[in-house]
Write an enzyme that holds these catalytic residues in place. Structure first.
Site, PDB file in Angstrom:
ATOM      1  N   HIS A 125       0.853  -1.180   0.000  1.00 35.93           N
ATOM      2  CA  HIS A 125       0.000   0.000   0.000  1.00 35.93           C
ATOM      3  C   HIS A 125       0.894   1.236   0.000  1.00 35.93           C
ATOM      4  CE1 HIS A 125      -2.390  -3.317   1.499  1.00 35.93           C
ATOM      5  NE2 HIS A 125      -3.446  -2.658   1.032  1.00 35.93           N
ATOM      6  N   ASP A 142      -6.581 -10.673   0.306  1.00 31.68           N
ATOM      7  CA  ASP A 142      -6.559  -9.245  -0.003  1.00 31.68           C
ATOM      8  C   ASP A 142      -6.069  -8.427   1.195  1.00 31.68           C
ATOM      9  OD1 ASP A 142      -8.700  -8.988   1.774  1.00 31.68           O
ATOM     10  OD2 ASP A 142     -10.176  -8.538   0.216  1.00 31.68           O
ATOM     11  N   SER A 143      -6.193  -7.126   1.101  1.00 35.65           N
ATOM     12  CA  SER A 143      -5.725  -6.226   2.149  1.00 35.65           C
ATOM     13  C   SER A 143      -6.395  -6.478   3.498  1.00 35.65           C
ATOM     14  CB  SER A 143      -5.977  -4.769   1.744  1.00 35.65           C
ATOM     15  OG  SER A 143      -5.319  -4.479   0.536  1.00 35.65           O
TER      16      SER A 143
END
Length: 186
Positions: free
Chosen positions: A58, A101-102
């Site tokens: 990110h 995923d995140s």
């Protein structure tokens, strides 16, 4: 409608016989070139591919510390696909991958990828690539509703191993993610 527009936009990156013969680029010729490339890859693959997600990062310039601290950046998962190099030496692939995923939930993604390939060294095993991927993903935070995506695609490869990557654009605390994986051709 949006998915067709995304697919047609992505086809601009590839060159095909239909547009070259007429000298005109139309939505019909773009779609024809794109669908011909997908069909050729599906019916005449040269390789079977294994995908191993490697990193989700990110962008620290677009996230606050609280978000960074709670996001997963280890996208455990795997995938598979088929691929071929066309007459121009460019890579075409159809793939499916699932990874964490995140938010640490499973995210599947499948689609078609195309990369213009450069071989800048005397050793033809080394290659660089740039292109696009067009596909569909589903995320837990969006109730696993199918979402069309078109993203840039870049790679560095040697022999059967390729490190591919993309960047998912976004806004502050949303999107702006570098995602990369290893692709091994058999």
């Amino acid at each position: 409608m949006a998915f067709s527009l995304i697919i047609a936009s992505g086809a601009l990156f590839s060159t095909g016989a239909n547009a070259e013969q007429t000298g005109q680029v139309t939505l019909k010729s773009l779609w024809s070139d794109f669908s011909d490339s997908v069909s050729q890859t599906w019916h005449h693959p040269q390789h079977y591919d294994f995908y191993l997600p490697a990193i989700t990062w990110h962008n620290r310039l677009t996230y606050d510390r609280a978000h960074i601290d709670r996001y997963n950046e280890r996208p455990w998962g795997a995938g598979g696909g088929i691929s071929r190099f066309d007459r121009s030496g460019n890579w075409n692939g159809i793939y499916f991958m699932a990874f964490k995923d995140s938010f640490n939930y499973w995210e599947p993604i499948g689609g078609y990828g195309w990369e213009k390939i450069w071989r800048p060294l005397p050793d033809d095993n080394f290659r660089l690539g740039a292109g696009y991927t067009a596909g569909v993903t589903m995320r837990n935070n969006w109730n696993y509703i199918p979402i069309p995506v078109i993203l840039p695609l870049f790679s560095v490869g040697y022999g059967p191993a390729t490190f591919q990557m993309t960047y998912i654009p976004g806004t502050y605390n949303n999107g702006n993610v570098y995602f990369a994986w290893l692709r091994w051709q058999f």
